[in-house]
Design a protein around this motif. Structure first.
Motif, PDB file in Angstrom:
ATOM      1  N   LYS A   1      -0.194  -8.188   7.118  1.00 13.74           N
ATOM      2  CA  LYS A   1      -1.343  -8.638   6.329  1.00 13.74           C
ATOM      3  C   LYS A   1      -2.336  -7.527   6.024  1.00 13.74           C
ATOM      4  CE  LYS A   1      -0.070 -13.009   6.540  1.00 13.74           C
ATOM      5  NZ  LYS A   1       0.361 -13.751   5.341  1.00 13.74           N
ATOM      6  N   THR A   2      -2.388  -6.520   6.849  1.00 13.24           N
ATOM      7  CA  THR A   2      -3.418  -5.497   6.698  1.00 13.24           C
ATOM      8  C   THR A   2      -2.782  -4.128   6.534  1.00 13.24           C
ATOM      9  OG1 THR A   2      -3.602  -5.052   9.065  1.00 13.24           O
ATOM     10  CG2 THR A   2      -4.945  -6.847   8.181  1.00 13.24           C
ATOM     11  N   GLN A   3      -3.600  -3.178   6.082  1.00 17.33           N
ATOM     12  CA  GLN A   3      -3.135  -1.810   5.964  1.00 17.33           C
ATOM     13  C   GLN A   3      -2.735  -1.250   7.326  1.00 17.33           C
ATOM     14  OE1 GLN A   3      -3.122   0.537   2.982  1.00 17.33           O
ATOM     15  NE2 GLN A   3      -2.685  -1.537   2.306  1.00 17.33           N
ATOM     16  N   SER A   4      -3.463  -1.620   8.362  1.00 16.80           N
ATOM     17  CA  SER A   4      -3.138  -1.139   9.696  1.00 16.80           C
ATOM     18  C   SER A   4      -1.770  -1.632  10.129  1.00 16.80           C
ATOM     19  CB  SER A   4      -4.209  -1.597  10.690  1.00 16.80           C
ATOM     20  OG  SER A   4      -3.869  -1.229  12.003  1.00 16.80           O
ATOM     21  N   GLN A   5      -1.457  -2.887   9.846  1.00 14.97           N
ATOM     22  CA  GLN A   5      -0.151  -3.428  10.219  1.00 14.97           C
ATOM     23  C   GLN A   5       0.960  -2.772   9.403  1.00 14.97           C
ATOM     24  OE1 GLN A   5      -0.568  -7.654   9.723  1.00 14.97           O
ATOM     25  NE2 GLN A   5      -2.054  -7.840  11.382  1.00 14.97           N
ATOM     26  N   LEU A   6       0.722  -2.520   8.140  1.00 14.67           N
ATOM     27  CA  LEU A   6       1.721  -1.846   7.321  1.00 14.67           C
ATOM     28  C   LEU A   6       2.001  -0.446   7.851  1.00 14.67           C
ATOM     29  CD1 LEU A   6       0.428  -2.967   3.804  1.00 14.67           C
ATOM     30  CD2 LEU A   6       2.680  -3.496   4.745  1.00 14.67           C
ATOM     31  N   ILE A   7       0.947   0.262   8.225  1.00 14.68           N
ATOM     32  CA  ILE A   7       1.116   1.619   8.741  1.00 14.68           C
ATOM     33  C   ILE A   7       1.846   1.592  10.082  1.00 14.68           C
ATOM     34  CG2 ILE A   7      -0.121   3.636   9.595  1.00 14.68           C
ATOM     35  CD1 ILE A   7      -2.314   2.971   7.543  1.00 14.68           C
ATOM     36  N   GLU A   8       1.432   0.692  10.968  1.00 17.39           N
ATOM     37  CA  GLU A   8       2.046   0.646  12.285  1.00 17.39           C
ATOM     38  C   GLU A   8       3.495   0.177  12.209  1.00 17.39           C
ATOM     39  OE1 GLU A   8      -0.289  -1.392  15.152  1.00 17.39           O
ATOM     40  OE2 GLU A   8      -2.105  -0.257  14.722  1.00 17.39           O
ATOM     41  N   SER A   9       3.816  -0.708  11.263  1.00 15.45           N
ATOM     42  CA  SER A   9       5.216  -1.120  11.094  1.00 15.45           C
ATOM     43  C   SER A   9       6.070   0.084  10.695  1.00 15.45           C
ATOM     44  CB  SER A   9       5.312  -2.233  10.052  1.00 15.45           C
ATOM     45  OG  SER A   9       5.054  -1.742   8.737  1.00 15.45           O
ATOM     46  N   PHE A  10       5.536   0.936   9.862  1.00 14.99           N
ATOM     47  CA  PHE A  10       6.251   2.150   9.455  1.00 14.99           C
ATOM     48  C   PHE A  10       6.456   3.080  10.645  1.00 14.99           C
ATOM     49  CE2 PHE A  10       5.600   6.522   7.505  1.00 14.99           C
ATOM     50  CZ  PHE A  10       6.946   6.701   7.209  1.00 14.99           C
TER      51      PHE A  10
ATOM     52  N   PHE B   1      -2.635 -10.876  -4.909  1.00 14.51           N
ATOM     53  CA  PHE B   1      -2.571 -10.198  -3.613  1.00 14.51           C
ATOM     54  C   PHE B   1      -3.387 -10.943  -2.558  1.00 14.51           C
ATOM     55  CE2 PHE B   1      -1.582  -6.221  -6.145  1.00 14.51           C
ATOM     56  CZ  PHE B   1      -0.263  -6.188  -5.743  1.00 14.51           C
ATOM     57  N   ASP B   2      -4.497 -11.538  -2.967  1.00 18.33           N
ATOM     58  CA  ASP B   2      -5.281 -12.340  -2.022  1.00 18.33           C
ATOM     59  C   ASP B   2      -4.471 -13.540  -1.527  1.00 18.33           C
ATOM     60  OD1 ASP B   2      -7.396 -10.618  -2.304  1.00 18.33           O
ATOM     61  OD2 ASP B   2      -8.426 -11.838  -3.818  1.00 18.33           O
ATOM     62  N   LYS B   3      -3.779 -14.204  -2.433  1.00 21.02           N
ATOM     63  CA  LYS B   3      -2.948 -15.352  -2.052  1.00 21.02           C
ATOM     64  C   LYS B   3      -1.799 -14.891  -1.157  1.00 21.02           C
ATOM     65  CE  LYS B   3      -4.865 -18.752  -4.475  1.00 21.02           C
ATOM     66  NZ  LYS B   3      -5.913 -18.021  -5.182  1.00 21.02           N
ATOM     67  N   MET B   4      -1.243 -13.775  -1.463  1.00 16.63           N
ATOM     68  CA  MET B   4      -0.132 -13.254  -0.661  1.00 16.63           C
ATOM     69  C   MET B   4      -0.588 -12.975   0.761  1.00 16.63           C
ATOM     70  SD  MET B   4       2.403 -10.120  -1.636  1.00 16.63           S
ATOM     71  CE  MET B   4       3.931  -9.862  -0.746  1.00 16.63           C
ATOM     72  N   ASP B   5      -1.752 -12.373   0.914  1.00 17.57           N
ATOM     73  CA  ASP B   5      -2.268 -12.094   2.248  1.00 17.57           C
ATOM     74  C   ASP B   5      -2.571 -13.379   3.010  1.00 17.57           C
ATOM     75  OD1 ASP B   5      -2.059  -9.410   1.823  1.00 17.57           O
ATOM     76  OD2 ASP B   5      -4.178  -9.078   1.420  1.00 17.57           O
TER      77      ASP B   5
END
Length: 1474
Positions: free
Chosen positions: A1216-1225, A1000-1004
């Motif tokens: 990349k971040t939880q905030s971006q995942l939430i805002e994309s949703f 997951f670190d590499k993915m980010d």
């Protein structure tokens, strides 16, 4: 001036470079020629009306080749007429223009295979205006099948017109020019650049006008997103923070100023009193004590009640308190009298419930764990899986170099290693036992047996480096990265560099060869079309079997690669996440066991050794050694007799039993266990359940201090070296052991300990023998008769247990009820893992509370008390110890009395007859003032509270400091709450040693592609024109606000970053206490405000384009049988275009497009057609699962097929971040809602991560609602049980402050707001109540009740100063009474359990449980033992009326016996103590 003469630079064809090569033009420096009729006709057909007349520089063969090339390009760009016609015009003029010689210069020639001279390279002079216009008309044209742009295919992904021309002019063996075409940026005087007016996609004529999808400049303007405006700041502080700090500062200054003024006035009054006293006058002292005499001086009627309570009218009792005490008295007496019957009944019930273990099951599916079954996203996921098939199962590998600077990952040797690794996976990974390979389970777009989708750099090289060396391989990588369409893998889809190379979008990357990671992704899927349930299950079993084999192989590679190749290999398979989460559940068994061992040791040591009262001092003047030996043996005997090891074991066994019963109960009703439950519930119930043992034992020891076998007798206690409070008087000189009264040196301490300075009078206790109760005996233990003990107020163990439970039972009920209600409120969170956890926690706490009041008190503690009185050894109760050690001075005075006949215990009527009048000398707070507090029982902690802590805390200056400090902590907590972020990193659910963390670190760090997102349309009839126009985007009559147009408009939405951030966070910012856009918005400046990276793949536009008869290699049917679709290998002689000669004809106005059953017929043909070089618009590879068909029953009963649902695919920007995942949703939902509103269809977005982020739509509002309900329930429960709205409100306010403190620390501790932390906050409310209610109830039950009157006036007839004194006394009494138990029993037990939890390997448990609970315990203890007593001493409610009566009777008895009443003073040395 006349036009220059027309001339050509090349004409006709002169052969090819190779046998299979394309034809090359011949150099020709001459005038253009007039074409013949067939050539003119072909020229007009290929190049349009501009060539209707005049000579040209091309031949019929050249036109045929040009026509073939145009057909290939038209399949890609025909949707935009401007781009198509510019492309045609560009190459028609290049090939046929009569002025060719004015802009074309042959720079070199070559010899063909037939020994003729042909063109090798040319210079093509093009004007920049035409070049830019040509590029602009094509740069935004989309190619739906690839979710990309036509420019990726016709221009190599060029970003400007010089790169576009460079790609067009590069010599290519297959697709492209057979000779080199250069485009000089500057022209020479001999040449005039070609610069005709370029068509613009926004022009109004039909030969130019493109649709919104391909021409953003004509898209409808979208409404601006709501802008909440800039976040208000004052300097570096938010306005809320600044306001809080300013308000608090003003309040503190005003509070200190008022305190100073009041103190000044009081000192002046004291000085006036001193002057009057010196002058001989007798003024009333401002600090007169609140006692019988002082009350009489103030003409208080209550003083007469203290002198003779029988003559005083008593106030009405608080009925609930009386009922509860009577109930618990009867319960305690019954269970203590019949312990074995109690055990039989309770264990029978528990055993029946534990049958539920037969239905025990553990839930490990992440979706079923973290997503509510009735949530919108869960239902939408189920709909998607049902109609389009489950999402692909990706297997992904990241390969990075250990030393990227000196040995980059794209070195030739590293690339060879990666290719060999991929080849091994493709061919040699065979699963057991079914011998499955990748080909058996992979996603093959062209159908079974076709190439698998494996995205890697190897696809650019055809899977092998054999034809490349260390020099040429770099050129290949650079070319393929620039133009992926030239390097198609075996499955036929272009591989953009961000899919196969990591970190390529890094702005600091100088060259593609410096990419820091290789990415290999293999995709598994059951089929293109959605399978049925049985097929899907069979596929999943097969896929998981192969994935486990792959995982085992990659684990071995991961260990060997650093040594063998200097590479790091990180990976994830389809089974990895679930396996690692399950593995995490098995790593902390030792931690759980360790916590129980630590708790057993703590409970055993803390509860044991409390019988120091049995140790007599050997003061004989004889042998010192003999005296020492007597002391040692007495200590050993005492410890083995009074320790409580068996009781500690029994209490822990009840904790385990309550956990087991809770699990069985909920398993029985079908609620599954989760790994969080399995790991946390044992700690939670242990920490909560053991608390009550300390409270019960502390209360029993206080009861024993009055009604025990060795309490209440001056001669015995003092002869033993004990003062009347049951504590060894270490200050009494050796010669004064038999003194009947306390020495003067004890007076100060006695003041702080008890309302009486002297010993208890034996005659004010009622002798139980006088009530004539019947005798009852137990089989194992016996109780000594009252005559066997010097204490005339002695009560048998069963009665003492009953009294103990009647005193502490209501507190246990109150705390258990508050905790259970708080936990049950956590069950309002719909997430199954959280809801199940809350239910199991509430069940465990309630069951543990029931077992403690039924078994622990009456059976455990009752049998333990009988064991002690019977002189039986702890742990081995079958062994009796020798009698007590007598004093040397009078060895005959005291004999072993433990073997006397049993005394009959008192029945429940004893309690009913004497509770109201304080019979027995022990009302609920008789000892709580310190008289029988059992200092020896409470040990050093009790002495610390009684002598030091309580007096110190109640000093006025300390109260002021406490209020200021805790006020500051509250303000800091509110400020800290503003920084709480949302999200839950999936890495936290893994063991700290999991290989997935590195993956997951590499993915980010390196993966530069976002997840796919599908916009699913249902409830829209796509078989009719109206519905088609609401979906399409490439045709002139498509709705301006159609789904395709809106998706493209959203993708290109332009708005400032700050406004977008505020809009996307609007749902998160409903309460400024929880979020602020500055903290939550982590949008990258380069990201799309809609988080959509690529054009949407519109199946309906591609389908209608496939029907275009001009695409004569796409939709074709047999000439003789039009019902048969032609395949790609069928020749033109057998087939014709589907819509050839159709009436009305196919055109961009959609008039000739199919509808109804014809639409279904052709759509199914299209979805089964293969996409290839001849026809890239086939639907099988790119759209095979995009349309779901179903049956439609008409009004007349006819059954027809219809389109149930379809989806439009695109991709998110890299998240990349939880905030971006939430805002994309949030952004996708907003877009879907706007499309639904404009089209009338039901549109929802679906991406793999959405289902886990549904909770964040309402998490802030849910948090406020549940915490608000929790505080309201706390207020109601505490008000009812405490009998005071004021005290209940204080407890609720302090509880809220504890929760605020926990929330304020969340950001510092790295804790985000999610369903797990929300449940922890809810449970924090319940546990915070536990820290407070015991002190609050002791406060309400303590003191003389001065403040209570029949009118309800809180001060009654006593003035304000005396009311303050009374509250101070009650707070002191409460702290001395339950403070040590709260600290040792509630705080320390929870600390031990949570500190052991800190050893866990799970980051989830460490962050969301250990850190939050540690904060909760510390904050709860500080607020419950520091802030709450201070507030109660200032504004606490009046004492319970029932307790007032008991205290009056006790004090009346004490006064009649001739002892002085001396209430507690907070500070004897300061007048300001008032």
């Amino acid at each position: 001036m006349s036009d220059p003469p027309q001339r050509c630079s090349m004409r006709d064809t002169c052969g090819s470079k190779t046998i299979f090569g394309k034809q090359l033009p011949c150099p020709y420096d001459g005038p253009p020629e007039e074409p013949d009729s067939p050539t003119r006709s072909l020229l007009r057909q290929v190049c349009g009306p501009d060539f209707d007349s005049g000579p040209v520089c091309c031949t019929q063969d050249q036109l045929s080749t040009l026509d073939e090339n145009f057909r290939i390009v038209d399949r890609i760009v025909s949707a935009c007429p401007a781009c198509k016609n510019n492309f045609h015009d560009f190459f028609c003029k290049f090939t046929c223009s009569p002025n060719q010689g004015s802009f074309l210069n042959i720079t070199s020639t070559q010899t063909t295979t037939d020994d003729r001279i042909a063109v090798k390279s040319v210079d093509f002079y093009v004007g920049p205006q035409f070049g830019q216009g040509f590029f602009d008309s094509c740069k935004d044209v989309k190619f739906d099948a690839s979710n990309g742009y036509a420019m990726d295919f016709i221009g190599g992904g060029a970003k400007n017109y010089p790169d576009f021309f460079r790609f067009l002019g590069e010599e290519k063996a297959q697709l492209g020019s057979p000779f080199q075409i250069d485009f000089p940026s500057t022209s020479t005087p001999d040449f005039t650049p070609l610069s005709p007016p370029a068509r613009n996609c926004s022009d109004s004529d039909l030969g130019s006008r493109c649709t919104c999808i391909d021409c953003p400049s004509i898209c409808p303007a979208l409404p601006q997103l709501p802008d909440t405006g800039p976040v208000c700041h004052v300097g570096l502080l938010s306005c809320l923070s600044f306001t809080l700090i300013l308000t608090y500062s003003i309040a503190v200054v005003g509070f200190l100023l008022g305190f100073f003024i009041q103190n000044t006035i009081r000192k002046r009054r004291d000085r006036r009193y001193e002057r009057l006293a010196l002058s001989g006058e007798t003024p009333a002292s401002p600090r007169a004590l609140v006692g019988a005499a002082s009350l009489d001086d103030h003409n208080i009627s209550l003083a007469r009640g203290l002198i003779d309570p029988v003559e005083t009218v008593q106030p009405k009792q608080y009925k609930l308190n009386t009922l509860l005490r009577r109930f618990f008295y009867k319960l305690g007496y019954t269970t203590a009298t019949y312990p074995f019957l109690t055990c039989a009944v309770v264990f029978t019930i528990i055993g029946l419930i534990n049958i539920g273990w037969t239905k025990f099951d553990v839930e490990t599916d992440p979706v079923r764990l973290w997503v509510a079954p009735n949530s919108d996203t869960r239902l939408q996921k189920d709909f998607f899986d049902e109609h389009f098939g489950p999402f692909y199962r990706p297997q992904q590998i990241f390969v990075t170099s250990i030393d990227q600077d000196s040995d980059p990952v794209l070195s030739f040797e590293h690339l060879k290693y990666a290719f060999e690794l991929e080849q091994h996976i493709r061919q040699n990974i065979v699963s057991t036992p079914n011998n499955l390979t990748l080909n058996d389970v992979c996603f093959a777009p062209a159908g079974p047996g076709s190439p698998c989708v494996v995205q890697s750099v190897a696809g650019w090289f055809g899977g092998s480096l054999d034809t490349y060396n260390e020099k040429t391989y770099k050129e290949r990588i650079e070319r393929c990265a620039q133009s992926p369409v030239e390097c198609l893998p075996d499955f036929g889809q272009p591989l953009a560099p961000q899919y196969v190379l990591g970190g390529v979008r890094d702005a600091n990357l100088k060259s593609i060869m410096d990419a820091p990671a290789l990415v290999i992704t293999a995709v598994l899927s059951s089929s293109i079309n959605p399978p049925d349930a049985e097929q899907q299950q069979a596929f999943e079993r097969a896929a998981q079997e192969w994935e486990r084999t792959l995982r085992a192989f990659l684990e071995d590679v991961r260990d060997k690669a650093p040594l063998e190749a200097g590479l790091n290999v990180d990976f994830s398979t389809g089974v990895s996440l679930e396996e690692e989460i399950s593995k995490e559940g098995n790593t902390d068994v030792k931690v759980v066991i360790g916590s129980y061992i630590a708790m057993f040791i703590y409970v055993g040591l803390t509860l044991g050794g409390g019988g120091r009262s049995s140790i007599y001092r050997a003061t004989q003047k004889g042998s010192v050694l003999k005296s020492y030996w007597r002391t040692v043996t007495a200590g050993i005997r005492n410890y083995t007799l009074t320790s409580h090891t068996l009781l500690a074991l029994f209490s822990l066994a009840l904790v385990l039993l309550s956990i087991s019963t809770s699990v069985a109960l909920f398993s029985l009703i079908g609620i599954k266990v989760t790994l969080v439950i399995a790991e946390v519930i044992p700690f939670l119930v242990l920490a909560v359940g053991v608390d009550n043992v300390f409270l019960l034992m502390g209360e029993l020891e206080r009861v024993d201090a009055v009604h025990g076998p060795h309490s209440g007798t001056n001669s015995f206690a003092n002869a033993a070296g004990w003062d009347p409070r049951g504590r060894v008087d270490e200050r009494r000189p050796p010669g004064n052991e038999n003194s009947g009264l306390a020495t003067e040196g004890e007076d100060g301490e006695a003041r702080m300990m008890s309302p009486t300075r002297t010993t208890h009078s034996s005659h004010h206790f009622l002798n139980p023998a006088q009530h004539g109760h019947q005798t009852s005996s137990l089989s194992s233990y016996s109780s000594a008769p009252s005559s066997a003990y010097p204490n005339p107020s002695y009560l048998p163990p069963a009665t003492r247990i009953a009294l103990t439970l009647s005193h502490i039972g209501p507190s246990i009920l109150l705390s258990t009820l508050a905790e259970a209600v708080a936990f049950l409120l956590g069950a309002l969170v719909p997430m199954p893992a959280v809801r199940n956890f809350a239910l199991y926690a509430a069940g465990g706490v309630v069951i543990n509370g029931l077992l403690q009041v039924c078994l622990l008190t009456g059976v455990g503690i009752g049998l333990d008390a009988r064991r002690i009185e019977a002189g039986r050894m702890d742990c081995i109760p079958c062994i009796r110890l020798p009698g007590q050690i007598a004093l040397p001075e009078d060895p005959e005075d005291y004999r072993d009395t433990l073997d006397e006949p049993p005394l009959s215990p008192h029945g429940p009527e004893f309690y009913n007859n004497n509770l109201s009048t304080g019979a027995g000398g022990y009302g609920e707070s008789t000892s709580r003032g310190g008289s029988a507090g059992g200092a020896g029982a409470l040990g050093w902690l009790g002495r610390l509270f009684r002598i030091h802590y309580a007096p110190f805390l109640l000093k006025p200056a300390v109260k002021v400091a406490v209020i200021i400090l805790f006020g500051a902590a509250f303000v800091a907590g509110v400020i800290g709450m503003q920084g709480i972020e949302l999200g839950l990193d999936q890495r936290l659910a893994l063991p700290s040693s999991s290989y997935l963390i590195s993956y997951f670190d590499k993915m980010d760090s390196y993966y530069d592609s976002g997840p796919p997102v599908y916009f699913v349309v249902r409830d829209l009839d796509a078989t009719h024109r109206e519905g088609q126009r609401k979906l399409c985007g490439r045709f002139t009559t498509c709705a301006r606000t159609s789904l395709s147009n809106l998706l493209e408009a959203e993708r290109t939405r332009g708005q400032s970053h700050s406004a977008i951030s505020a809009a996307l966070s609007a749902q998160l910012e409903s309460n400024s206490l929880f979020v602020g856009s500055a903290e939550l918005s982590l949008l990258l400046p380069s990201q799309s405000p809609s988080f959509i990276a690529d054009p949407a793949a519109s199946w309906i536009d591609t389908f209608f384009s496939w029907l275009n008869p001009e695409m004569d290699t796409c939709c074709r049917v047999r000439k003789r049988n039009p019902s048969v679709l032609c395949g790609p290998n069928d020749g033109a002689r057998l087939c014709r275009p589907c819509f050839e000669d159709r009436e009305p004809a196919w055109n961009v106005t959609m008039e000739g497009f199919p509808e109804g059953e014809e639409f279904i017929h052709y759509a199914k043909w299209w979805l089964s057609s293969e996409a290839g070089e001849e026809c890239p618009l086939g639907g099988r590879e790119g759209f095979g699962g995009s349309v779901a068909f179903g049956k439609d029953v008409g009004v007349d009963g006819n059954v027809s097929e219809k389109v149930i649902a379809s989806h439009f695919r695109t991709f998110h920007t890299p998240l990349k971040t939880q905030s971006q995942l939430i805002e994309s949703f949030f952004s996708a939902r907003r877009i879907a809602e706007s499309i639904s509103e404009s089209t009338g269809a039901d549109v929802f977005p679906y991406s793999l991560h959405y289902v886990f982020f549904d909770q964040y739509l309402t998490i802030a509002a849910t948090t406020q609602m549940i915490l608000g309900l929790g505080l309201l329930s706390t207020l109601v429960i505490t008000t009812i049980f405490l009998g005071s709205l004021r005290t209940g409100g204080i407890v609720t306010a302090v509880t809220g402050m504890v929760v605020v403190s926990v929330m304020g620390m969340m950001r510092i501790e790295g804790v985000s707001l999610n369903a797990i932390s929300l449940v922890n906050l809810v449970m924090a409310e319940g546990i915070a109540v536990e820290f407070c209610v015991h002190v609050a109830r002791a406060f309400m039950s303590a003191g003389s009740g001065f403040g209570h009157t029949g009118t309800g006036n809180v001060w009654g007839a006593v003035d304000r100063v005396k009311g303050q004194k009374e509250r101070d006394e009650r707070v002191y009494s409460a702290l001395v009474d339950v403070g040590p138990s709260v600290l040792s029993g509630i705080t320390f037990t929870k600390l031990i359990g949570m500190c052991v939890l800190g050893l866990t390997r799970s980051k989830l448990l460490e962050i969301y449980f250990f850190r939050m609970w540690l904060t909760l315990i510390v904050a709860g203890a500080l607020h419950g033992l520091v802030l709450l007593p201070v507030i109660l001493s200032i504004a606490g409610g009046a004492a319970l009326p029932a307790q007032q009566e008991a205290d009056e009777e006790w004090m009346a008895s004490a006064i009649r016996s001739g002892y002085e009443y001396a209430p507690f003073l907070a500070d004897d040395d300061s007048v300001a103590s008032d």
